[in-house]
Design an enzyme around this catalytic site. Structure first.
Site, PDB file in Angstrom:
ATOM      1  N   LYS A  17       0.813  -1.215   0.000  1.00 34.33           N
ATOM      2  CA  LYS A  17       0.000   0.000   0.000  1.00 34.33           C
ATOM      3  C   LYS A  17       0.846   1.266   0.000  1.00 34.33           C
ATOM      4  O   LYS A  17       0.474   2.286  -0.585  1.00 34.33           O
ATOM      5  CB  LYS A  17      -0.951  -0.019   1.196  1.00 34.33           C
ATOM      6  CG  LYS A  17      -2.055  -1.065   1.076  1.00 34.33           C
ATOM      7  CD  LYS A  17      -3.022  -0.948   2.235  1.00 34.33           C
ATOM      8  CE  LYS A  17      -4.257  -1.812   2.007  1.00 34.33           C
ATOM      9  NZ  LYS A  17      -3.977  -3.220   1.936  1.00 34.33           N
ATOM     10  N   GLY A  66      -9.266  -5.358   6.198  1.00 32.05           N
ATOM     11  CA  GLY A  66      -9.447  -4.740   7.511  1.00 32.05           C
ATOM     12  C   GLY A  66      -8.512  -5.250   8.587  1.00 32.05           C
ATOM     13  O   GLY A  66      -8.581  -4.823   9.736  1.00 32.05           O
ATOM     14  N   ARG A 193      -7.375  -7.650  -8.449  1.00 31.58           N
ATOM     15  CA  ARG A 193      -8.158  -8.864  -8.665  1.00 31.58           C
ATOM     16  C   ARG A 193      -9.607  -8.464  -8.888  1.00 31.58           C
ATOM     17  O   ARG A 193      -9.986  -7.305  -8.685  1.00 31.58           O
ATOM     18  CB  ARG A 193      -8.087  -9.770  -7.433  1.00 31.58           C
ATOM     19  CG  ARG A 193      -8.464  -9.038  -6.154  1.00 31.58           C
ATOM     20  CD  ARG A 193      -8.408  -9.916  -4.920  1.00 31.58           C
ATOM     21  NE  ARG A 193      -8.531  -9.153  -3.702  1.00 31.58           N
ATOM     22  CZ  ARG A 193      -9.668  -8.676  -3.207  1.00 31.58           C
ATOM     23  NH1 ARG A 193     -10.797  -8.882  -3.846  1.00 31.58           N
ATOM     24  NH2 ARG A 193      -9.692  -8.001  -2.085  1.00 31.58           N
TER      25      ARG A 193
END
Length: 350
Positions: A17, A66, A193
């Site tokens: 990220k 999460g 994806r």
């Protein structure tokens, strides 16, 4: 053997990220204020958090779903939040590298579906509003978003295409944004994806995303140009989980001893692999089905979904079907007035 998906180096780049943020920032895509380098130590994180400004969200650099994610509202909370997120990241992903961003307290979670071929062609298929979520886990998604104007949709779609091109992306993927005050948007991450909620995009665009994935992997060009993509109607997806909302959404593995799926009809789709006698194991994500409804407009899509959930009966395990119905019939949800804190501010307080 040909892999159906983006090149490995692109998955690696966007799976991190921190690196994904830097790639988007360099391409001119708006990003949330945050760290530019990996963060591995509490002391470094504290200095960055002061610079960014509280509240901040601490995220696993290689994370997703999460996990490895905590919010700190003050310097007093930061150390424990950082250490907890780091331990969770190490357990889930085998890596304790973190990054830090400014935390938006009431944004909407808007994502754009993109398709890209190996000839440089990239299109987006409009947006999905994924703001109904608990602990960063999506529960209900809908397309299109009730708050995006055609002007903002065009602007965000162009940013999504720019992001995909900057990453050298090929195949199906999702660019995720946070939308603040229904106006300013910021890149959050890219999923390399196809996603659980892709059926609602297929419903409103009539584009078979999986088929396009296979075509691209076979070396063919996309079947569509941007001008070919048109949004028709409204679609909603409810994730049906084997869990008990009244016990803190505790997972409920067990034996399905009776099952009646929604009867269907025009605009209703159910994706599932369960059957009577199926044993739901305790080792995986608790999602056991997806119900998708498509209508001429948002009101009709909600009405169809309400009927489908009413007809969906599973005995032997606990599910969140009734809880999903409560969301759909909440006045604020019906009015399209919700953000990522909707459940915590409304239904989870009851």
């Amino acid at each position: 053997i040909t892999f159906i998906g983006p090149p490995a180096n692109v998955i690696a780049k966007l799976g991190n990220k921190q690196e994904a943020r830097n790639t988007m920032e360099a391409a001119g895509v708006p990003v949330i204020p945050g760290s530019k380098e990996p963060v591995c130590e509490v002391h470094t994180g504290l200095l960055l958090a002061r610079e960014i400004g509280y509240p901040v969200i601490i995220k696993a650099a290689l994370g997703g779903g999460g996990k490895g994610m905590r919010v700190a509202y003050s310097e007093e909370e930061f150390t424990q939040s950082f250490q907890t997120a780091q331990k969770e990241s190490q357990m889930a992903f085998g890596d304790d590298t973190m990054y830090i961003e400014h935390f938006m307290e009431e944004p909407r979670h808007i994502e754009f579906q993109i398709l890209a071929d190996s000839y440089g062609n990239v299109v987006h298929l409009g947006e999905r509003d994924c703001s109904i979520q608990r602990n960063h886990q999506k529960m209900i998604e809908e397309a299109p978003s009730a708050v995006l104007s055609s002007k903002l949709r065009k602007k965000m779609g162009e940013a999504a295409v720019k992001a995909a091109k900057a990453a050298g992306y090929v195949n199906a993927g999702t660019i995720e944004f946070l939308l603040e005050n229904n106006d300013a948007f910021y890149f959050m991450e890219m999923n390399t994806r196809i996603q659980v909620e892709h059926p609602i995009t297929e419903m409103i665009t009539r584009v078979d995303i999986v088929k396009e994935q296979i075509r691209v992997a076979a070396g063919e060009k996309l079947s569509y140009e941007q001008s070919d993509i048109h949004i028709t109607g409204h679609a909603i997806e409810c994730r049906i989980n084997a869990e008990n909302p009244d016990r803190g959404f505790a997972p409920c593995p067990g034996l399905v001893d009776y099952l009646m799926l929604p009867s269907g009809g025009l605009g209703i789709r159910v994706d599932t692999a369960i059957y009577e006698g199926y044993e739901i194991p305790p080792f995986y994500d608790s999602m056991i089905a997806k119900v998708i409804a498509h209508g001429r407009d948002r009101e009709e899509a909600i009405a169809k979904m309400n009927r489908a959930l009413y007809e969906f009966i599973i005995n032997g395990i606990d599910t969140n079907i009734e809880f999903q119905s409560r969301i759909l019939n909440n006045p604020d949800y019906l009015a399209g007035q919700f953000d990522t804190s909707f459940l915590e501010d409304n239904l989870l307080q009851q």
